[in-house]
Design a protein around this motif. Structure first.
Motif, PDB file in Angstrom:
ATOM      1  N   ASP A  25       0.857  -1.334  -0.108  1.00 52.04           N
ATOM      2  CA  ASP A  25      -0.348  -0.303   0.104  1.00 52.04           C
ATOM      3  C   ASP A  25       1.270   1.872  -0.080  1.00 52.04           C
ATOM      4  OD1 ASP A  25      -2.830   1.482   0.409  1.00 52.04           O
ATOM      5  OD2 ASP A  25      -1.572   1.575   2.121  1.00 52.04           O
ATOM      6  N   VAL A  26       1.954   0.855   0.796  1.00 58.77           N
ATOM      7  CA  VAL A  26       2.750   2.891   0.782  1.00 58.77           C
ATOM      8  C   VAL A  26       3.425   2.933  -0.747  1.00 58.77           C
ATOM      9  CG1 VAL A  26       4.932   2.805   1.250  1.00 58.77           C
ATOM     10  CG2 VAL A  26       3.568   1.812   3.355  1.00 58.77           C
ATOM     11  N   LYS A  27       3.324   1.439  -1.463  1.00 60.68           N
ATOM     12  CA  LYS A  27       4.288   1.946  -2.696  1.00 60.68           C
ATOM     13  C   LYS A  27       3.256   2.041  -3.696  1.00 60.68           C
ATOM     14  CE  LYS A  27       6.810  -2.808  -3.300  1.00 60.68           C
ATOM     15  NZ  LYS A  27       7.242  -2.862  -2.323  1.00 60.68           N
ATOM     16  N   ARG A  28       2.052   1.255  -4.515  1.00 62.02           N
ATOM     17  CA  ARG A  28       1.145   1.808  -4.852  1.00 62.02           C
ATOM     18  C   ARG A  28       0.358   3.313  -3.856  1.00 62.02           C
ATOM     19  NH1 ARG A  28      -3.951   3.685  -3.708  1.00 62.02           N
ATOM     20  NH2 ARG A  28      -3.759   2.677  -1.835  1.00 62.02           N
ATOM     21  N   ARG A  29       0.938   4.134  -3.312  1.00 64.15           N
ATOM     22  CA  ARG A  29       0.183   5.534  -2.639  1.00 64.15           C
ATOM     23  C   ARG A  29       1.542   6.608  -2.980  1.00 64.15           C
ATOM     24  NH1 ARG A  29       0.003   6.294   2.735  1.00 64.15           N
ATOM     25  NH2 ARG A  29       0.061   4.557   3.475  1.00 64.15           N
ATOM     26  N   LEU A  30       2.534   6.465  -3.330  1.00 67.15           N
ATOM     27  CA  LEU A  30       3.639   6.635  -3.458  1.00 67.15           C
ATOM     28  C   LEU A  30       4.237   7.002  -5.118  1.00 67.15           C
ATOM     29  CD1 LEU A  30       6.372   8.238  -3.272  1.00 67.15           C
ATOM     30  CD2 LEU A  30       7.462   5.953  -3.138  1.00 67.15           C
ATOM     31  N   MET A  42       8.829  10.150 -14.491  1.00 72.01           N
ATOM     32  CA  MET A  42      10.408   9.867 -14.569  1.00 72.01           C
ATOM     33  C   MET A  42      10.056   8.247 -13.590  1.00 72.01           C
ATOM     34  SD  MET A  42      12.873  12.811 -13.807  1.00 72.01           S
ATOM     35  CE  MET A  42      12.279  14.017 -12.384  1.00 72.01           C
ATOM     36  N   GLN A  43       9.705   8.437 -13.178  1.00 69.73           N
ATOM     37  CA  GLN A  43       8.973   6.929 -12.212  1.00 69.73           C
ATOM     38  C   GLN A  43       9.368   5.817 -12.813  1.00 69.73           C
ATOM     39  OE1 GLN A  43       7.441   7.078  -8.876  1.00 69.73           O
ATOM     40  NE2 GLN A  43       7.967   5.723  -9.436  1.00 69.73           N
ATOM     41  N   ILE A  44       9.838   5.719 -12.851  1.00 68.62           N
ATOM     42  CA  ILE A  44       9.706   3.841 -12.633  1.00 68.62           C
ATOM     43  C   ILE A  44       8.776   3.206 -12.384  1.00 68.62           C
ATOM     44  CG2 ILE A  44      12.421   3.903 -12.470  1.00 68.62           C
ATOM     45  CD1 ILE A  44      11.213   1.551 -10.137  1.00 68.62           C
ATOM     46  N   ALA A  45       8.601   2.192 -13.690  1.00 67.72           N
ATOM     47  CA  ALA A  45       7.065   1.652 -13.999  1.00 67.72           C
ATOM     48  C   ALA A  45       7.393   0.292 -12.230  1.00 67.72           C
ATOM     49  CB  ALA A  45       7.472   0.320 -15.262  1.00 67.72           C
ATOM     50  N   PRO A  46       5.671   0.217 -12.093  1.00 62.32           N
ATOM     51  CA  PRO A  46       5.830  -1.041 -10.768  1.00 62.32           C
ATOM     52  C   PRO A  46       6.551  -2.441 -11.316  1.00 62.32           C
ATOM     53  CG  PRO A  46       3.762  -0.807 -11.622  1.00 62.32           C
ATOM     54  CD  PRO A  46       4.413  -0.236 -12.472  1.00 62.32           C
ATOM     55  N   TYR A  73      10.547   5.539  -5.045  1.00 61.62           N
ATOM     56  CA  TYR A  73      10.115   4.225  -5.806  1.00 61.62           C
ATOM     57  C   TYR A  73      10.839   3.440  -5.249  1.00 61.62           C
ATOM     58  CZ  TYR A  73       6.756   1.121  -7.280  1.00 61.62           C
ATOM     59  OH  TYR A  73       6.120   0.378  -7.248  1.00 61.62           O
ATOM     60  N   SER A  74      12.081   3.696  -6.417  1.00 64.05           N
ATOM     61  CA  SER A  74      12.888   2.307  -7.073  1.00 64.05           C
ATOM     62  C   SER A  74      13.987   2.381  -5.862  1.00 64.05           C
ATOM     63  CB  SER A  74      14.212   3.008  -7.911  1.00 64.05           C
ATOM     64  OG  SER A  74      14.848   4.137  -7.922  1.00 64.05           O
ATOM     65  N   ALA A  75      14.471   3.235  -4.831  1.00 66.97           N
ATOM     66  CA  ALA A  75      15.006   3.514  -3.689  1.00 66.97           C
ATOM     67  C   ALA A  75      13.895   1.616  -2.608  1.00 66.97           C
ATOM     68  CB  ALA A  75      14.910   4.241  -3.120  1.00 66.97           C
ATOM     69  N   LEU A  76      12.820   2.748  -2.334  1.00 70.66           N
ATOM     70  CA  LEU A  76      11.629   1.731  -1.596  1.00 70.66           C
ATOM     71  C   LEU A  76      12.035   0.179  -1.736  1.00 70.66           C
ATOM     72  CD1 LEU A  76       9.564   1.790   0.448  1.00 70.66           C
ATOM     73  CD2 LEU A  76       7.918   2.494  -1.387  1.00 70.66           C
TER      74      LEU A  76
END
Length: 220
Positions: A25-30, A42-46, A73-76
């Motif tokens: 849920d954290v990654k989705r909300r980010l 610039m966000q990478i694909a999930p 996101y990638s770091a997470l």
């Protein structure tokens, strides 16, 4: 059966996500917060983030460098896949974007694993080298200014251990690398990296058509 990568339309991409993505849920909300930003592209694909997390687990990465962090996101993805005593050094210039990242890292419980360096990445990498960190990292992910990609490669080949991985994002560049009429500076820089990696016998590599192109390099 197919002897080449199949094209992925919207329907098939949706199926891919529905049948493979395990996103917290954290990654989705980010991702949702990032989607509202002007530079959201610039966000990478999930699915790429999940692949990177798998690579972290496969090689048992405990020390990672990320060049270009954006909203985190990638770091997470990578930090969650590391052991609790792992260290991820993130290089970026934006206080605003990484401020978003910090909030979500804390919520996910991985902030203590991540050291954010707000400075030009080459300065951070050179400082690590000056500290005698050669061969002390298991993995690097490079997703920053394209004109410095080959310079980042040089530093990371020294900082990453034998058997470690270096990942480059955007190496297909929305198809522009294959267009001879496109002579944009960034396009030419990515072509130069791709040409160099192909002939570099110090590494094994695979350019994977995920997201905007992800090149995986293993240091021999």
């Amino acid at each position: 059966m197919s002897n080449r990568t199949i094209p992925i339309d919207e329907r098939l991409h949706r199926y891919l996500l529905e049948h493979s993505l395990r996103e917290s849920d954290v990654k989705r909300r980010l991702r949702e917060v990032t989607a509202s930003l002007e530079w959201s592209g610039m966000q990478i694909a999930p699915e790429q983030g999940q692949l990177m997390a798998l690579l972290v687990e496969l090689i048992g990465a405990r020390r990672i460098i990320e060049i270009g962090t954006f909203t985190g996101y990638s770091a997470l993805c990578m930090a969650e896949a590391m052991p609790a005593d792992g260290t991820l050094i993130c290089c970026d210039l934006s206080q605003e974007w990484t401020g978003i990242a910090r909030d979500f890292w804390r919520e996910a419980g991985v902030a203590e694993r991540i050291g954010l360096r707000l400075a030009p990445a080459l300065e951070t990498l050179d400082a690590l080298l000056a500290q005698g960190q050669e061969g002390q990292f298991d993995m690097a992910f490079i997703d920053a200014d394209k004109t410095n990609y080959t310079r980042y490669l040089d530093r990371c080949l020294t900082l990453v251990r034998s058997g470690g991985l270096i990942l480059f994002d955007n190496t297909l560049w929305d198809g522009r690398v294959a267009d001879p009429d496109d002579q944009d500076e960034d396009t030419r820089a990515i072509r130069a990296l791709n040409d160099r990696l192909l002939g570099d016998q110090r590494v094994t590599l695979s350019l994977v058509p995920i997201g905007d192109g992800l090149t995986l390099v293993r240091k021999r």
